[in-house]
Each structure stands twice: as structure tokens, then as C-alpha cells.
Design an enzyme around this catalytic site. Structure first.
Site: not given
Ligand SMILES: *Cc1c(COP(=O)(O)O)cnc(C)c1O
Length: 824
Positions: A496, A591, A719, A768
């Protein structure tokens, strides 16, 4: 070589099936690296992660007819020797105790047929550079056969030595070991008459109890050498050589030695040395100034002096010594082209390696090869270029551009669409960017052809900030975690957010090549992007929006279903079409995910919708990275096991279960279940904080200096006039700012960067697109490289300094920062 000749070397080998006689020209150990199916013999090696036997059917389909294997029952579908004839009627099979040892025996025999001198190189660091430099320095006198890149392992050494042919006059091969008892297998393959022991590191490699043991094991390569070259300032090495009474040529910077360095002075990127050799004092200018390069060059110098090359001649050769760009880089180029930059050397073995890489790029579009004359092959030009042409044809290169007088002369050997130029300058004169579009281009040239000029012509102009991604380190980290898993545990890798900022399909492609089981992305578009770039692994989408299910279906993605609402949306948009899904359970992270109260309803809905197939169910640990939360994590795991069991029972079929992220794999290895989800660990950060030393750095963020100026005492910098020069200062402006992902919180002395290896604090506010660093007292120039984080600047500490985590620094590196991928 004749097959019978080969098999006679392997003791004991049982003939399982023999159909007809084939010649053996190529040894194959990796199913992905077939170049010439005819004439290849495949050694099915069972490693920690791959079992070569499983690829036999695919190899047979591609035309491989000879196999050395250990156990036929590892071949899919094959139960008995009789099945071999059913599935592989034209193939020969031999069974051995160890395919790896068989490979080594074959090459040891091949080696024994040559009487040329061979130099063996081992040591902790510098093996590859010393090998490459020594080959360069001896090239006026010898036709050298050497290991391609750093092929120095139990498999790499035999594959290197197999290249030896009648025309070579010298062999230079490197050997690396990581465990006791490995060198005894490599010595008979290399059979060195001369040795170079580069140095010994303080780290204990896996499996060695002490440094002495490691030195002793490495020294076994040199049991029978006529002369061993080494630096006696490495006291462990010196002591061991004395004990074993090996014939030695020593050099030293501090004590009497065959080659004694009397004085060493570094200035302006060069090193002046004065040395005593054979009773004479002489001087040389070395074209490098860093410690490691100086040591590497002196090893080579020792060999040259011993060979009585005159010092003036050595100086001339040193002046031409070019850096060993050990890396092969991949980068974006003009008109949506993608460049594989291998302007490092061009021998046949290296060509085969690079072509395999080109072939494994999943991108659509033409595959183009820009190739220089191939040097130092030891073959006659006719044979050489017919082999090159054969390889190019076998690899289905769409477009060949040959550069150099010799390859041009053999133009007939190549297909009609090929173009030829006598030299690089002629190619560049004719170069029109619009003639290259959506192609993957391998640029492969011997260094005298200066193909870096071609690479520059192809590259998009961007500012000097780059994120360099070390693909070897990434694979190391992948294997580090894999080694913790049970053989049947699957691995899902989180790619991701552009693979935590490291890239996207480039990383996914590498993971696909290394056969991970699953990929996961956050959003549907990320998955679509991977599919459009040729990634075929299963991909889970963690946050599918209700309107994206049609796309998910179309691109064979697999959504995470985390609520009844999203399940309803999925059912509604897909009607009765089948889809693989993953169910997320909330066990305390709060979550996404179904709660225990939802389960009965979810099961009911899914039973009524059998077109949805639940592949896996999972949950996420909220505090795996801290020991403080161990008890809570255990509770989450327990609850997950219960909920998953209920779900599975309700569905009436098995589903994969997984809960561990990177930190979880380290902390709770006993709860691997059917799969783990590897994230940050792959990118080099061990988030449980327990085993950081096991991982390698993957990403290095670098920029360059745009301007250097003297600022008088009392003036201010940047700045809001926040950077105050308390005394007269030297200030360098560097080409990175918060729009590149360099956090504004690093301003005013909080952050430090590394300029030419020297730490320098940020002065004033981060702008920036740039910021200023205090380089008072440092030697810096416009254009110098600045490291922000990576190889030498620890990203974990850097993140802590502004109260955040490495995840944020990695993913913040903005899209305009060019990613460069490299392999060593
Ligand atoms: C990002 C994520 C992981 C990986 O977590 P790390 O701490 O980067 O190993 C595993 N499971 C879910 C659901 C995630 O969102």
C-alpha cells in the site's frame, strides 16, 4: 561437454530415465533464467524457499530435456518413476543425493581440464571490487575469465567457473561463505594457484562462533596456493596465515612487509602513496581517496608489483581505473519508457543476467536492447556474435540497437529490424526521443563505450533529489522474515501507499519474482495500477469504496469486506458474479472490521450468496510493536481465533487465517496461523525494535547542493529570519524541501543531513523546495551529494527526532522525487 562425461563425475547418480543423447553446454539452476533450452541441463535444487523440482514440468514445456534431481515425488503429479515417461517422454533424469553437490562436482571437473592460473578472492568486504579492478588492471596482459558481478555463493561459484574456455589465460573468481564448512566445496571448483584475502569484518556471520573460526574457514580456499596476498595489518588473518605456514605476499601500512606503505596522503579525491618494494622506494597516485578503495587498490597493486609490471605502467593503468558501478539501475525515462541501466560491463554472462531482468519486467510494450561490442569473451568473433544473436532471438527482443565496430560487422546475424552504429557518438547524433515510446530499454555496454551518455539522453530531466531503492536489501529482508515462518505459512506483502513510498509495480514485480503468496493495497486504484503493469499475484484491496466493485471484479482484485454496509454494496453491484473476498474482524483495534455481534448475520448473508468465496479472514494487532501491549495482543489473538473458528464453522469450508504484521512476526511467531502480513519490515525497519540488525536499509533519500555561500556573523538565513549566524558561517542550500517530503519540523537544527559523509545541521526554516544547512568547516562543493536518510542516516532516530515514526517519513517522500531501483 557430453552428458555421459558429466554424469560420470557425479557420484553416485542413478539413471531414472534415459531416452537419448544430448549435448550439455549450459548449466541451469534457476527456472527463470533459461536462455538456451537445447543444451541445458537443469539441477533441481531444494532451497529454503524454492524447490527446483516443482518447476520441472514448466521447464520441460520450454524445451529442457535433461534433469538432475533428488526426489521425483517433489515433481507435481509424479508419484513413481513410471510417471516420468508419461509426462516427460523425451527427457533424461538422474537422481542424486544432492543436486547442489552434483553441480559443484561437474564444475570442479570442468575446472580440472584447464591448466591456466586462477586467482581466488575471499574476505568480508571488497571481493567484487578487487576482482573487477584486478581484471581491469591485468586486461592489457591477460584474457581474464571472472565471476559475473558478485556470483560468489555455493551456486554462484560453479556458474562462474563454468564459463572458463580454452582461450582464457587467467581466471579471477570470488568466493563468499556464510556458514562453516562451505569453503571445502568451493575450493575444488576454483582451484586457485594464487589467493587474495581482502579483510575480515567484525560481525560474526551466522553460524560462526568467533572471528578466528571465520578466518580459518575462509582460509581453506587457499590450502594449496602458491602465494597468498593479504594485508598483515589485519591481525587475525596474519596470525592464521602464520599458523598454517601458507606462502605469503604481505603488505602493510605500519610494519615491514613485502610491500610496505610508508606514507599515504589524501587530497582532492586522490591518494598519494609512497611505498617500499624489493628494496626500492617509489610513489604512485591512486585515483580514489576513501579507505575502502585504497585498501582494494593496494591488494591489486601487490599483485601487479609481484608480476613485475613496471611502476610507470601501473600508474598509467591506475589512471584509467574506472569505478565499479556494481549496481544495475532501473529508472523511468522519456515517453513512458523504462530504462535498465547496465553500463557496467559487457561480457556474455553479464548479458544473460541483464536480459533475464529485462524479460521479467512485466510492463507491456516493446523490449529494446542497446548493446555494445562484447569484450573479453575468449571466443572467436564468429562464435561470439552468433551466440549473442541466439540469445537476443531466444529472448524475443523486439528491437536491437548495436553499437560498436565489431557488432556492426556481424549485423547479418541479427534480425532485419536491427540498427547499428559504429560508436556512441554516431548513435547520439541520430538519436530522436520520439522514436522511443512505452518501451523497456536495456542499455548494456562495456565501459569504454561510455553508454552513460546514452542513459543521460534517455532520462527525464528532474531535480537532484532521488530515493534510491536497494532491491537486494529488500529481498534480504523478505528472506529474513520468511526464515521465521513455518514452511506452510503463506506471506502477504503490504504494498500500500506505493510500497511504503518505495515504488509500486517495481516492488510488486520483484515480490512476484520471489514468489510471495499475496499482495495487499489500500485502494482499488492501487490494485488496478499493479494489474495494468503486469502483476498477476492475488491482490487484496483493504479499503474498497462502494462504487469500485465493478473495477475490482474487472481486474481480479479481492476486496476486504469489513462491514455489513460494504458487504451489501458488494452484493448489489456484482449481482451474481463470483468474487473472492477477505473478511476483516475487529478484535480491539477499532478501525475496520466486523464485531463478534455481526458474525451470525455475516454468515447468514454469505450462505445466501455462494458466489462470494471467502479466501481469508484476518484481524490486526493494535500494539504489536511494543512489549507494553503484549497482554492486549494475546487477547486480540485469542479473540480472533474464536471468531475465525465460528466463521469457518458457519461457512462450512476452510479459510486462511492471519493476524500478524511485521512486528507480530517477530514477537508472536507461534501465532503465524495460515499467513502473515509483512509491511514495514520489508522496507528495512524492524518495528518491534528487537532485531533491527537482521535487516538491511532499503531506501536512501538523497539530494544535491545547489549553492554554497559565506554568511557573515549576525546575518540570518531563510524565511522569518529564523536561522541566525552566531558567527561567520558557510551555508549550503540543498535541493529538498517540505514539498519533497522533508518535514518542516526538521528546521532550525532539529534535523541533520550528511554532506560528503559529514553531518551538517539544518539552519533556519525548511522551505517548500529547498533548505539550508550549516557546513562551516566542511569541504563541500556545488553538486555534492547529500544524504537525508538511508544507508548512513538512521531513519528510526530521524523519525524520533520530530516525534513521528519511520512509516511517515517513508510514505511522505513525494511523487516528484524520482525513484531509482538498483541491484548490486
Ligand atoms: C499496513 C498493514 C499491515 C502491515 O503492518 P506493518 O507494521 O507495516 O508490518 C498489516 N496489516 C494491515 C491490516 C495493515 O493495514
Amino acid at each position: 561437454m557430453l552428458t555421459s562425461e558429466i554424469v560420470a563425475r557425479i557420484m553416485p547418480a542413478t539413471v531414472l530415465q534415459y531416452t537419448q543423447h544430448y549435448l550439455v553446454q549450459h548449466l541451469l539452476t534457476d527456472s527463470r533464467k533459461i536462455l538456451h533450452p537445447a543444451g541445458s541441463i537443469f539441477f533441481a535444487i531444494k532451497g529454503a524457499f524454492h524447490n527446483g523440482h516443482t518447476y520441472i514440468p514448466a521447464l520441460y514445456a520450454k524445451g529442457i530435456r535433461q534433469f538432475i534431481l533428488e526426489d521425483i515425488t517433489y515433481i507435481p503429479e509424479v508419484k513413481s518413476v513410471g510417471d516420468l515417461n508419461t509426462y516427460f517422454p523425451e527427457a533424461n533424469f538422474w537422481q542424486v543425493d544432492s543436486s547442489l553437490r552434483a553441480l559443484q562436482q561437474v564444475v570442479a571437473y570442468h575446472r580440472s581440464r584447464f591448466t591456466l592460473p586462477v586467482i581466488g578472492i575471499t574476505g568480508s568486504n571488497g571481493k567484487t571490487i578487487v576482482k573487477e579492478w584486478l581484471a581491469q588492471l591485468l586486461s592489457p596482459d591477460e584474457l581474464v575469465c571472472k565471476s559475473p558481478r558478485s556470483y560468489n555463493s555455493q551456486i554462484g561459484v560453479p556458474l562462474s567457473v563454468w564459463q572458463l574456455n580454452e582461450n582464457h589465460t587467467l581466471g579471477i573468481f570470488e568466493a563468499g561463505i556464510s556458514r562453516p564448512a562451505e569453503m571445502e566445496y568451493l575450493r575444488p571448483i576454483i582451484q586457485p594457484a594464487y589467493g587474495i584475502f581482502t579483510n575480515i569484518g567484525s560481525a560474526h556471520d551466522e553460524g560462526f562462533t568467533s572471528r578466528q573460526e571465520k578466518v580459518a574457514e575462509k582460509l581453506k580456499l587457499f590450502n594449496e596456493v602458491k602465494l597468498l596476498f593479504y594485508c598483515r595489518d589485519h591481525t587475525d588473518i596474519h596470525a592464521a596465515v602464520l599458523t598454517q605456514r601458507l606462502p605469503a605476499f604481505t603488505w602493510s601500512r605500519h610494519q615491514p612487509a613485502d610491500l610496505q606503505i610508508i606514507n599515504l596522503r589524501v587530497s582532492g579525491g586522490q591518494a598519494n602513496i609512497t611505498f617500499r618494494f624489493a628494496g626500492q622506494e617509489q610513489a604512485l597516485l591512486l585515483p580514489y581517496a576513501d579507505e575502502a578503495s585504497i585498501e582494494n587498490i593496494i591488494h591489486c597493486l601487490a599483485v601487479l608489483l609481484w608480476r613485475q609490471v613496471p611502476v610507470e605502467e601501473i600508474q598509467q593503468r591506475l589512471n584509467k581505473l574506472s569505478p565499479v558501478a556494481m549496481r544495475l539501475e532501473m529508472k523511468e525515462a522519456i515517453n513512458n519508457c523504462y530504462l535498465i541501466d547496465d553500463t557496467y560491463n559487457n561480457d556474455l554472462a553479464g548479458l544473460a543476467i541483464a536480459l533475464n531482468l529485462l524479460l521479467h519486467q512485466p510492463r507491456q510494450g516493446k523490449k529494446t536492447l542497446i548493446l555494445s561490442d562484447v569484450l573479453q569473451s575468449g571466443l572467436s568473433e564468429e562464435i561470439l556474435y552468433s551466440r549473442v544473436a541466439e540469445v537476443v532471438k531466444a529472448k524475443q527482443i523486439d528491437r536491437l540497437i548495436g553499437i560498436g565496430p565489431t557488432i556492426s560487422r556481424f549485423r547479418e546475424a541479427f534480425g532485419p529490424g536491427s540498427e547499428f552504429y559504429p560508436d556512441t557518438a554516431e548513435f547520439l547524433k541520430a538519436f530522436k526521443p520520439e522514436n522511443f515510446r512505452n518501451e523497456t530499454i536495456l542499455v548494456k555496454g562495456a565501459r569504454v563505450f561510455q553508454f552513460e551518455k546514452i542513459v543521460a539522453a534517455f532520462q527525464r530531466k528532474v531535480h537532484g533529489t532521488v530515493l534510491e531503492v536497494n532491491l537486494d536489501a529488500l529481498v534480504h529482508n523478505l528472506n529474513y522474515y520468511r526464515a521465521k515462518l513455518q514452511p506452510e505459512t503463506k506471506i502477504m506483502v503490504m504494498v500500500k501507499a506505493f510500497a511504503y513510498g518505495s515504488g509500486s509495480y517495481e516492488i510488486a514485480n520483484l515480490l512476484q519474482f520471489h514468489r510471495v503468496d499475496y499482495l495487499a493495497v489500500a485502494y482499488t486504484d492501487e490494485g488496478v495500477h499493479l494489474r495494468e503493469n503486469g502483476i498477476s499475484l492475488p491482490i487484496m484491496v483493504m479499503n474498497p469504496s462502494p462504487d469500485s466493485f465493478a473495477k475490482i471484479q474487472q481486474y481480479h482484485l479481492e476486496p476486504e469486506i469489513y462491514s455489513l454496509e460494504i458487504l451489501a454494496a458488494c452484493l448489489e453491484s456484482l449481482e451474481n458474479q463470483p468474487l473472492n473476498i477477505h473478511l476483516k474482524l475487529d478484535t480491539g483495534m477499532h478501525r475496520l472490521g466486523f464485531t463478534p455481534d455481526d458474525l451470525v448475520t455475516v454468515i447468514g448473508w454469505l450462505k445466501a450468496a455462494p458466489q462470494l468465496h471467502v479466501i481469508s479472514t484476518f484481524s490486526h494487532l493494535a500494539g504489536a510493536d511494543e512489549a507494553l501491549h503484549n497482554e492486549f495482543s494475546q487477547k486480540q489473538i485469542e479473540q480472533f481465533r474464536e471468531m475465525a473458528a465460528q466463521l469457518e464453522a458457519g461457512l462450512g469450508y476452510p479459510v486462511l487465517k492471519h493476524i500478524l504484521n511485521s512486528a507480530g512476526i517477530v514477537r508472536f511467531p507461534e501465532h503465524q496461523l495460515n499467513m502473515v502480513r509483512l509491511g514495514i519490515g520489508l522496507y528495512g525497519v524492524e518495528s518491534a525494535g528487537q532485531e533491527q540488525e537482521g535487516l538491511r536499509t532499503v531506501g536512501t533519500l538523497k539530494t544535491t547542493i545547489s549553492q554554497v555561500k559565506e554568511v557573515p556573523a549576525g546575518d540570518t538565513v531563510g524565511y522569518s529570519r529564523r536561522g541566525v549566524a552566531s558567527a561567520a558561517k558557510k551555508i549550503a542550500t540543498i535541493a529538498i524541501g517540505y514539498a519533497d517530503g522533508y518535514d518542516r519540523r526538521f528546521g532550525n537544527g532539529v534535523g541533520q543531513v550528511l554532506v560528503n559523509g559529514q553531518p551538517a545541521p539544518i539552519i533556519g526554516n525548511v522551505c517548500m523546495d529547498m533548505c539550508m544547512v550549516d557546513v562551516t568547516g566542511l569541504k563541500v562543493n556545488v553538486g555534492d551529494t547529500v544524504e537525508i536518510f538511508g544507508e548512513h542516516v538512521n531513519i528510526i532516530r530521524l523519525a524520533q527526532s520530530i516525534g513521528t515514526i519511520p512509516y511517515e517519513l517513508l510514505t511522505n517522500v513525494s511523487a516528484r522525487v524520482k525513484r531509482i531501483f538498483y541491484a548490486e
